[in-house]
Design a protein around this motif. Structure first.
Motif, PDB file in Angstrom:
ATOM      1  N   SER A   1      -0.152  -8.066   0.081  1.00  0.00           N
ATOM      2  CA  SER A   1      -1.357  -8.488   0.805  1.00  0.00           C
ATOM      3  C   SER A   1      -2.317  -7.320   1.016  1.00  0.00           C
ATOM      4  CB  SER A   1      -0.988  -9.099   2.155  1.00  0.00           C
ATOM      5  OG  SER A   1      -0.255 -10.283   1.961  1.00  0.00           O
ATOM      6  N   GLU A   2      -1.776  -6.184   1.384  1.00  0.00           N
ATOM      7  CA  GLU A   2      -2.596  -4.981   1.599  1.00  0.00           C
ATOM      8  C   GLU A   2      -3.254  -4.528   0.291  1.00  0.00           C
ATOM      9  OE1 GLU A   2      -1.704  -0.287   2.430  1.00  0.00           O
ATOM     10  OE2 GLU A   2      -0.363  -1.761   3.361  1.00  0.00           O
ATOM     11  N   LEU A   3      -2.495  -4.576  -0.801  1.00  0.00           N
ATOM     12  CA  LEU A   3      -3.040  -4.161  -2.096  1.00  0.00           C
ATOM     13  C   LEU A   3      -4.129  -5.119  -2.585  1.00  0.00           C
ATOM     14  CD1 LEU A   3       0.260  -3.056  -3.856  1.00  0.00           C
ATOM     15  CD2 LEU A   3      -1.486  -1.593  -2.815  1.00  0.00           C
ATOM     16  N   VAL A   4      -3.922  -6.410  -2.372  1.00  0.00           N
ATOM     17  CA  VAL A   4      -4.945  -7.390  -2.753  1.00  0.00           C
ATOM     18  C   VAL A   4      -6.218  -7.165  -1.948  1.00  0.00           C
ATOM     19  CG1 VAL A   4      -5.526  -9.850  -2.712  1.00  0.00           C
ATOM     20  CG2 VAL A   4      -3.327  -9.113  -3.623  1.00  0.00           C
ATOM     21  N   ALA A   5      -6.076  -6.840  -0.676  1.00  0.00           N
ATOM     22  CA  ALA A   5      -7.254  -6.544   0.155  1.00  0.00           C
ATOM     23  C   ALA A   5      -7.999  -5.327  -0.388  1.00  0.00           C
ATOM     24  CB  ALA A   5      -6.841  -6.320   1.602  1.00  0.00           C
ATOM     25  N   ALA A   6      -7.260  -4.320  -0.819  1.00  0.00           N
ATOM     26  CA  ALA A   6      -7.899  -3.124  -1.390  1.00  0.00           C
ATOM     27  C   ALA A   6      -8.635  -3.467  -2.683  1.00  0.00           C
ATOM     28  CB  ALA A   6      -6.859  -2.037  -1.645  1.00  0.00           C
ATOM     29  N   VAL A   7      -8.040  -4.320  -3.494  1.00  0.00           N
ATOM     30  CA  VAL A   7      -8.678  -4.739  -4.749  1.00  0.00           C
ATOM     31  C   VAL A   7      -9.948  -5.531  -4.459  1.00  0.00           C
ATOM     32  CG1 VAL A   7      -8.371  -6.253  -6.754  1.00  0.00           C
ATOM     33  CG2 VAL A   7      -6.586  -4.635  -6.131  1.00  0.00           C
ATOM     34  N   GLU A   8      -9.917  -6.366  -3.443  1.00  0.00           N
ATOM     35  CA  GLU A   8     -11.112  -7.129  -3.063  1.00  0.00           C
ATOM     36  C   GLU A   8     -12.252  -6.200  -2.646  1.00  0.00           C
ATOM     37  OE1 GLU A   8      -9.467 -11.387  -1.453  1.00  0.00           O
ATOM     38  OE2 GLU A   8      -9.381  -9.686  -0.082  1.00  0.00           O
ATOM     39  N   GLN A   9     -11.909  -5.013  -2.160  1.00  0.00           N
ATOM     40  CA  GLN A   9     -12.922  -4.039  -1.760  1.00  0.00           C
ATOM     41  C   GLN A   9     -13.399  -3.192  -2.936  1.00  0.00           C
ATOM     42  OE1 GLN A   9     -14.270  -4.013   1.285  1.00  0.00           O
ATOM     43  NE2 GLN A   9     -12.975  -5.782   1.689  1.00  0.00           N
ATOM     44  N   GLY A  10     -12.880  -3.485  -4.146  1.00  0.00           N
ATOM     45  CA  GLY A  10     -13.361  -2.788  -5.330  1.00  0.00           C
ATOM     46  C   GLY A  10     -12.420  -1.754  -5.906  1.00  0.00           C
ATOM     47  N   GLU A  11     -11.274  -1.553  -5.280  1.00  0.00           N
ATOM     48  CA  GLU A  11     -10.325  -0.555  -5.774  1.00  0.00           C
ATOM     49  C   GLU A  11      -9.450  -1.162  -6.865  1.00  0.00           C
ATOM     50  OE1 GLU A  11      -7.224   2.725  -3.991  1.00  0.00           O
ATOM     51  OE2 GLU A  11      -8.483   1.543  -2.661  1.00  0.00           O
ATOM     52  N   THR A  12      -8.980  -0.339  -7.766  1.00  0.00           N
ATOM     53  CA  THR A  12      -8.027  -0.750  -8.787  1.00  0.00           C
ATOM     54  C   THR A  12      -6.680  -0.132  -8.441  1.00  0.00           C
ATOM     55  OG1 THR A  12      -9.755  -0.822 -10.459  1.00  0.00           O
ATOM     56  CG2 THR A  12      -7.505  -0.679 -11.251  1.00  0.00           C
ATOM     57  N   VAL A  13      -5.615  -0.920  -8.576  1.00  0.00           N
ATOM     58  CA  VAL A  13      -4.281  -0.453  -8.211  1.00  0.00           C
ATOM     59  C   VAL A  13      -3.379  -0.521  -9.440  1.00  0.00           C
ATOM     60  CG1 VAL A  13      -2.277  -0.841  -6.733  1.00  0.00           C
ATOM     61  CG2 VAL A  13      -4.571  -1.284  -5.849  1.00  0.00           C
ATOM     62  N   ALA A  14      -2.767   0.609  -9.789  1.00  0.00           N
ATOM     63  CA  ALA A  14      -1.798   0.645 -10.877  1.00  0.00           C
ATOM     64  C   ALA A  14      -0.412   0.471 -10.277  1.00  0.00           C
ATOM     65  CB  ALA A  14      -1.877   1.965 -11.621  1.00  0.00           C
ATOM     66  N   ILE A  15       0.380  -0.421 -10.873  1.00  0.00           N
ATOM     67  CA  ILE A  15       1.751  -0.634 -10.435  1.00  0.00           C
ATOM     68  C   ILE A  15       2.654   0.077 -11.427  1.00  0.00           C
ATOM     69  CG2 ILE A  15       3.534  -2.353  -9.971  1.00  0.00           C
ATOM     70  CD1 ILE A  15       1.276  -4.278  -9.208  1.00  0.00           C
ATOM     71  N   THR A  16       3.541   0.902 -10.891  1.00  0.00           N
ATOM     72  CA  THR A  16       4.367   1.738 -11.764  1.00  0.00           C
ATOM     73  C   THR A  16       5.842   1.357 -11.661  1.00  0.00           C
ATOM     74  OG1 THR A  16       4.642   3.432 -10.055  1.00  0.00           O
ATOM     75  CG2 THR A  16       2.782   3.692 -11.553  1.00  0.00           C
ATOM     76  N   ARG A  17       6.561   1.629 -12.732  1.00  0.00           N
ATOM     77  CA  ARG A  17       8.011   1.503 -12.759  1.00  0.00           C
ATOM     78  C   ARG A  17       8.541   2.820 -13.301  1.00  0.00           C
ATOM     79  NH1 ARG A  17       9.656  -3.305 -15.867  1.00  0.00           N
ATOM     80  NH2 ARG A  17       9.624  -4.374 -13.875  1.00  0.00           N
ATOM     81  N   ARG A  18       9.346   3.474 -12.503  1.00  0.00           N
ATOM     82  CA  ARG A  18       9.886   4.787 -12.861  1.00  0.00           C
ATOM     83  C   ARG A  18       8.779   5.780 -13.220  1.00  0.00           C
ATOM     84  NH1 ARG A  18      14.000   1.573 -16.107  1.00  0.00           N
ATOM     85  NH2 ARG A  18      15.622   1.235 -14.586  1.00  0.00           N
ATOM     86  N   GLY A  19       7.679   5.706 -12.483  1.00  0.00           N
ATOM     87  CA  GLY A  19       6.577   6.642 -12.660  1.00  0.00           C
ATOM     88  C   GLY A  19       5.605   6.307 -13.780  1.00  0.00           C
ATOM     89  N   ARG A  20       5.866   5.230 -14.537  1.00  0.00           N
ATOM     90  CA  ARG A  20       4.983   4.863 -15.654  1.00  0.00           C
ATOM     91  C   ARG A  20       4.220   3.584 -15.310  1.00  0.00           C
ATOM     92  NH1 ARG A  20       8.054   4.703 -21.117  1.00  0.00           N
ATOM     93  NH2 ARG A  20       5.901   4.592 -21.803  1.00  0.00           N
ATOM     94  N   PRO A  21       2.918   3.558 -15.512  1.00  0.00           N
ATOM     95  CA  PRO A  21       2.139   2.350 -15.217  1.00  0.00           C
ATOM     96  C   PRO A  21       2.594   1.179 -16.083  1.00  0.00           C
ATOM     97  CG  PRO A  21       0.698   4.216 -15.707  1.00  0.00           C
ATOM     98  CD  PRO A  21       2.082   4.646 -16.012  1.00  0.00           C
TER      99      PRO A  21
END
Length: 84
Positions: A14-34
């Motif tokens: 929910s927090e990440l979606v709110a950040a995206v709505e504000q124009g930010e892009t979020v990379a989700i990583t697994r073991r340090g790799r996007p």
């Protein structure tokens, strides 16, 4: 761009979606790799499509608009008239 591990993203979605709505892009990583990226949904706004897709869409629209339209007269004369 913010990077977040996948286990953390599950807990803070929910927090990440709110950040995206504000124009930010979020990379989700697994073991340090996007592995995924959260970006705002722009819908089908033409300005966000690649240039080739925008051109194809514009040509398709022109073809649709010209269906059944006939010009009377010399096309060059009509074009020159349009320049005036």
């Amino acid at each position: 761009m913010k990077s977040v591990p996948i286990y953390e993203a599950k807990n803070r979605l929910s927090e990440l979606v709110a950040a995206v709505e504000q124009g930010e892009t979020v990379a989700i990583t697994r073991r340090g790799r996007p592995v995924a990226r959260l970006v705002a949904d722009t819908g089908d706004a033409p300005e966000h499509l690649p240039q080739r897709q925008r051109a194809a869409a514009a040509l398709a629209e022109l073809r649709r608009l010209r269906h059944g339209v006939r010009l009377e007269g010399d096309p060059k004369a009509i074009a020159r008239e349009g320049l005036d």
